[in-house]
Design an enzyme around this catalytic site. Structure first.
Site, short mmCIF file in Angstrom:
data_model
loop_
_atom_site.label_atom_id
_atom_site.label_comp_id
_atom_site.label_asym_id
_atom_site.label_seq_id
_atom_site.Cartn_x
_atom_site.Cartn_y
_atom_site.Cartn_z
N ARG A 65 0.85 -1.19 0.00
CA ARG A 65 0.00 0.00 0.00
C ARG A 65 0.88 1.23 0.00
O ARG A 65 1.50 1.56 1.01
CB ARG A 65 -0.88 0.03 1.25
N ASP A 120 1.60 5.26 0.04
CA ASP A 120 0.95 6.45 0.59
C ASP A 120 0.73 7.50 -0.49
O ASP A 120 1.30 7.43 -1.58
CB ASP A 120 1.82 7.05 1.70
N ARG A 143 10.82 5.82 4.51
CA ARG A 143 10.92 7.29 4.62
C ARG A 143 11.55 7.70 5.95
O ARG A 143 12.28 8.71 6.01
CB ARG A 143 9.54 7.92 4.44
#
Lengths: 260, 260
Positions: A55, A57, A205
């Site tokens: 998934r 973002d 990240r």
């Protein structure tokens, strides 16, 4: 005639810039929503639910995302018809099916995956991006990619990655095994590539946000280990913006696209 | 105090997608117009005329364009102020100054240049581009990059390039010396790099249009020589679209940006 769905695997490239992310949401346009709608158009309007390998973002891109599409029973098309048909209905969105293949029995895009690969790109120069706008993180301070690579190596292996985990993460466990985290410079671009069976939410990240601190000298390379061992999100660096991130590959024990 | 202009060299990156090209025109927004306007903003509103190393057409990009800016006499800024000041006023356009340097006496962005380098990128796969939209030419038929490279070698050297010259070309002579024309594949991308002191109008795009014919087998590699020797535009391939083209570098006997 069986009612079982006809499962296809598709490999996707997309620019996540204008969307709320992979997952369908009430507040905006998602990659998933657009793909399921396009797939439904080649299946006589019947619903085509999807399962993703990862998934992504809002603002995160893909060069090799893998999706499972469960077409209704009786759906009968060849790989070219599936690829080109979905791509036709996805226009003009920057989302395309690169490959399509009928899935083997029992294959699941999420649970059968044994490795995900992400790439994060930093544009490291004074001037903001023009050609790569929206697809890089712009960092003006000069970064030492070699020091970043050294810092990255402290994160390899099986660890509790709580320090690099988003508060919103829904995984049952913070334990993950990081197989590769390579940092290399090519001109003004500093690329970080990360391989693991799976990642926590925002893990890449958050690791990049810490490596960037190593890059300009706020942290020593070994400070990444200290942050990891703290198992405390507040001890690690900031979350790097989504723009630089792309899911570039997903591996399965048997490559669903081997024949394409 | 002299009235002579204060000449700066700037190196530019831009996405030419939304503009009428480098040159100022009555019918739309040009890179030149935006750059001169931004330069004027850091020069107290006085006009700042420009000279380019290479006039790029509408839709053509740059990674290393070089421009001469003639600031009014008395203009006194350092390189960082020129770069950052112009970049501030260029926002939000995808046009940025990468480097700025006070030019040596007598330097001219166009006439002092001894080499221009262009890169043309073809995305060679069935699916249209998503991440590279607007920055590649999408060719679906499989291309043989090795055959294209072989065909390219027939065009090297000093020749009459009339077969690859736009009808609108304003050059006095069709003679040009092509120093390098390399074709290489990297995954789905076929890159063509071309070096010469100067090029005719559309020369790179017209050479690429012919090499593409070699790539999918409509032409043999040696057919490029036949087309060249015909000195007739109608004997060569079509003009490749602007999207894939970028001016990536300009060389001078003394690099104006050596100190930056």
């Amino acid at each position: 005639m069986s009612d079982a769905p006809v499962t296809w695997a598709v490999r996707l490239e997309y620019d996540g810039g204008g969307y709320v992310g992979w997952q369908k949401q009430a507040n905006g346009v998602s990659i998933q929503g657009l793909l399921e709608e396009a797939a439904s158009r080649i299946a006589g309007g019947r619903p085509v639910p999807s399962i993703t390998a990862g998934r992504t973002d809002a603002g995160v891109h893909a060069g090799g995302q893998v999706i499972q599409l469960d077409f209704p029973s009786g759906f009968d098309r060849d790989a070219r018809q599936v690829r080109d048909g979905i791509n036709f209905h996805l226009k003009p969105h920057p989302i395309v099916v690169l490959d399509a293949a009928l899935a083997a029995p029992g294959w699941n895009a999420r649970f059968s995956a044994i490795r995900r690969r992400y790439r994060y790109r930093i544009l490291n120069r004074p001037a903001r991006p023009a050609l790569d706008a929206g697809q890089v993180w712009h960092v003006k301070r000069p970064l030492d990619a070699q020091a970043m690579h050294e810092g990255a190596q402290h994160l390899l292996g099986r660890h509790d990655f709580s320090s690099f985990r988003a508060a919103s993460c829904q995984a049952n466990s913070p334990m993950r095994t990081l197989d590769r985290l390579d940092v290399a410079r090519n001109g003004d671009i500093v690329s970080i590539e990360a391989d693991a069976r799976s990642f926590l939410h925002h893990q890449v990240r958050n690791m990049v946000g810490s490596l960037q601190l190593v890059g300009w000298g706020a942290w020593t390379p070994a400070d990444t280990r200290t942050a990891l061992e703290a198992c405390d999100r507040s001890k690690a660096g900031p979350t790097a913006p989504p723009d630089g991130l792309a899911l570039i590959g997903v591996d399965y024990p048997d490559d669903p696209f081997a024949a394409t």
